[in-house]
Design a protein around this motif. Structure first.
Motif, PDB file in Angstrom:
ATOM      1  N   ILE A 258       3.518   6.901  -0.580  1.00  0.00           N
ATOM      2  CA  ILE A 258       2.461   6.344  -1.198  1.00  0.00           C
ATOM      3  C   ILE A 258       1.127   6.544  -0.556  1.00  0.00           C
ATOM      4  O   ILE A 258       1.248   6.150   0.667  1.00  0.00           O
ATOM      5  N   ALA A 259       0.491   7.247  -0.808  1.00  0.00           N
ATOM      6  CA  ALA A 259      -0.728   7.609   0.033  1.00  0.00           C
ATOM      7  C   ALA A 259      -2.091   6.539  -0.122  1.00  0.00           C
ATOM      8  O   ALA A 259      -2.273   6.125  -1.119  1.00  0.00           O
ATOM      9  N   VAL A 260      -2.291   6.250   1.117  1.00  0.00           N
ATOM     10  CA  VAL A 260      -3.914   5.547   1.172  1.00  0.00           C
ATOM     11  C   VAL A 260      -4.762   6.154   2.207  1.00  0.00           C
ATOM     12  O   VAL A 260      -4.485   6.385   3.114  1.00  0.00           O
ATOM     13  N   ASN A 261      -5.744   6.705   1.560  1.00  0.00           N
ATOM     14  CA  ASN A 261      -6.607   7.776   2.141  1.00  0.00           C
ATOM     15  C   ASN A 261      -8.013   7.360   1.604  1.00  0.00           C
ATOM     16  O   ASN A 261      -8.368   7.381   0.436  1.00  0.00           O
ATOM     17  N   PRO A 262      -9.204   7.189   2.412  1.00  0.00           N
ATOM     18  CA  PRO A 262     -10.628   7.180   1.784  1.00  0.00           C
ATOM     19  C   PRO A 262     -10.900   8.239   1.342  1.00  0.00           C
ATOM     20  O   PRO A 262     -11.892   8.438   0.554  1.00  0.00           O
ATOM     21  N   ASP A 263     -10.298   9.476   1.755  1.00  0.00           N
ATOM     22  CA  ASP A 263     -10.882  10.832   1.041  1.00  0.00           C
ATOM     23  C   ASP A 263     -10.070  11.180  -0.076  1.00  0.00           C
ATOM     24  O   ASP A 263      -8.671  11.452  -0.024  1.00  0.00           O
ATOM     25  N   GLY A 264     -10.595  10.979  -1.299  1.00  0.00           N
ATOM     26  CA  GLY A 264      -9.917  11.510  -2.424  1.00  0.00           C
ATOM     27  C   GLY A 264      -9.439  12.586  -2.572  1.00  0.00           C
ATOM     28  O   GLY A 264      -8.564  13.160  -3.469  1.00  0.00           O
ATOM     29  N   ASP A 265      -9.908  13.603  -1.722  1.00  0.00           N
ATOM     30  CA  ASP A 265      -9.605  14.969  -1.697  1.00  0.00           C
ATOM     31  C   ASP A 265      -8.317  15.447  -0.670  1.00  0.00           C
ATOM     32  O   ASP A 265      -7.847  16.378  -0.447  1.00  0.00           O
TER      33      ASP A 265
ATOM     34  N   LEU B  97      -2.759  -6.326  -0.332  1.00  0.00           N
ATOM     35  CA  LEU B  97      -1.654  -5.866  -0.955  1.00  0.00           C
ATOM     36  C   LEU B  97      -0.442  -6.887  -0.449  1.00  0.00           C
ATOM     37  O   LEU B  97       0.191  -7.320  -1.057  1.00  0.00           O
ATOM     38  N   ALA B  98      -0.642  -6.953   0.809  1.00  0.00           N
ATOM     39  CA  ALA B  98       0.447  -8.070   1.298  1.00  0.00           C
ATOM     40  C   ALA B  98       0.574  -9.385   0.904  1.00  0.00           C
ATOM     41  O   ALA B  98       1.311 -10.223   0.506  1.00  0.00           O
ATOM     42  N   ALA B  99      -1.072  -9.940   0.650  1.00  0.00           N
ATOM     43  CA  ALA B  99      -1.272 -11.195   0.056  1.00  0.00           C
ATOM     44  C   ALA B  99      -0.634 -11.419  -1.294  1.00  0.00           C
ATOM     45  O   ALA B  99      -0.395 -12.347  -1.758  1.00  0.00           O
ATOM     46  N   VAL B 100      -1.114 -10.489  -2.045  1.00  0.00           N
ATOM     47  CA  VAL B 100      -0.768 -10.420  -3.678  1.00  0.00           C
ATOM     48  C   VAL B 100       0.748 -10.283  -3.632  1.00  0.00           C
ATOM     49  O   VAL B 100       1.538 -11.160  -4.463  1.00  0.00           O
TER      50      VAL B 100
ATOM     51  N   ALA C   1       2.202   7.997  -5.482  1.00  0.00           N
ATOM     52  CA  ALA C   1       1.246   7.004  -6.065  1.00  0.00           C
ATOM     53  C   ALA C   1       0.243   7.231  -4.693  1.00  0.00           C
ATOM     54  O   ALA C   1       0.659   7.604  -3.796  1.00  0.00           O
ATOM     55  N   GLY C   2      -1.077   6.775  -5.202  1.00  0.00           N
ATOM     56  CA  GLY C   2      -2.166   6.731  -4.044  1.00  0.00           C
ATOM     57  C   GLY C   2      -2.953   5.697  -4.375  1.00  0.00           C
ATOM     58  O   GLY C   2      -3.318   5.745  -5.516  1.00  0.00           O
ATOM     59  N   ALA C   3      -3.841   5.343  -3.438  1.00  0.00           N
ATOM     60  CA  ALA C   3      -5.128   4.699  -3.591  1.00  0.00           C
ATOM     61  C   ALA C   3      -6.168   5.181  -2.697  1.00  0.00           C
ATOM     62  O   ALA C   3      -5.947   5.651  -1.501  1.00  0.00           O
ATOM     63  N   VAL C   4      -7.329   5.552  -2.987  1.00  0.00           N
ATOM     64  CA  VAL C   4      -8.414   6.082  -2.661  1.00  0.00           C
ATOM     65  C   VAL C   4      -9.271   4.779  -1.687  1.00  0.00           C
ATOM     66  O   VAL C   4      -9.824   3.950  -2.643  1.00  0.00           O
ATOM     67  N   ALA C   5      -8.736   4.559  -0.539  1.00  0.00           N
ATOM     68  CA  ALA C   5      -9.130   3.344  -0.046  1.00  0.00           C
ATOM     69  C   ALA C   5      -8.880   3.381   1.709  1.00  0.00           C
ATOM     70  O   ALA C   5      -8.205   4.242   2.020  1.00  0.00           O
ATOM     71  N   ASP C   6      -9.532   2.456   2.342  1.00  0.00           N
ATOM     72  CA  ASP C   6      -9.274   2.307   3.686  1.00  0.00           C
ATOM     73  C   ASP C   6      -8.048   1.437   3.933  1.00  0.00           C
ATOM     74  O   ASP C   6      -8.128   0.070   3.313  1.00  0.00           O
ATOM     75  N   ALA C   7      -7.068   1.825   4.655  1.00  0.00           N
ATOM     76  CA  ALA C   7      -5.761   1.323   4.666  1.00  0.00           C
ATOM     77  C   ALA C   7      -6.071  -0.153   5.249  1.00  0.00           C
ATOM     78  O   ALA C   7      -5.241  -1.119   4.939  1.00  0.00           O
TER      79      ALA C   7
ATOM     80  N   LEU D  92       8.015   3.152   4.903  1.00  0.00           N
ATOM     81  CA  LEU D  92       6.884   1.720   4.636  1.00  0.00           C
ATOM     82  C   LEU D  92       6.681   0.894   5.775  1.00  0.00           C
ATOM     83  O   LEU D  92       7.578   0.580   6.659  1.00  0.00           O
ATOM     84  N   GLY D  93       5.574   0.642   6.247  1.00  0.00           N
ATOM     85  CA  GLY D  93       5.270   0.007   7.458  1.00  0.00           C
ATOM     86  C   GLY D  93       5.475   0.592   8.506  1.00  0.00           C
ATOM     87  O   GLY D  93       4.973   0.241   9.812  1.00  0.00           O
ATOM     88  N   GLU D  94       5.366   2.187   8.584  1.00  0.00           N
ATOM     89  CA  GLU D  94       5.512   2.833   9.866  1.00  0.00           C
ATOM     90  C   GLU D  94       3.920   3.532   9.863  1.00  0.00           C
ATOM     91  O   GLU D  94       3.685   4.237   8.823  1.00  0.00           O
TER      92      GLU D  94
END
Length: 64
Positions: free
Chosen positions: A23-30, A52-55, A39-45, A2-4
Motif C-alpha cells: 500500500i503506497a503512500v507518497n505525496p508524488d502521484g507519479d 488512519l490509526a485514529a479511525v 492501493a495507494g494514497a497521494v499524501a504525506d505519510a 506494515l509498520g516498517e
C-alpha cells in the motif's frame, strides 16, 4: 511490511515463497510505487498515518 520503514528504491525482494501486499503512500502521484501497489494514497505519510490509526482504533471500539 506494515509498520516498517523501508529505504527508498525498495524493490520488494522477499525470501522465496513470501508474499507481501503493498500500500503506497507518497505525496508524488507519479511515484513509480503506485504502478505495482495494490492501493495507494497521494499524501504525506506523516499526516495520513496518524489519522488512519485514529479511525481504526475508533472502529475497533465500536460494537459490530
Amino acid at each position: 511490511m506494515l509498520g516498517e520503514q523501508v529505504r527508498p528504491g525498495y524493490r520488494g525482494q522477499h525470501p522465496q515463497g513470501a508474499r507481501a501486499r503493498i500500500i503506497a503512500v507518497n505525496p508524488d502521484g507519479d511515484a513509480p510505487i503506485f504502478g505495482f501497489a495494490e492501493a495507494g494514497a497521494v499524501a504525506d505519510a506523516r499526516q495520513l498515518l496518524p489519522l488512519l490509526a485514529a479511525v481504526l482504533e475508533r472502529m475497533e471500539k465500536e460494537p459490530a
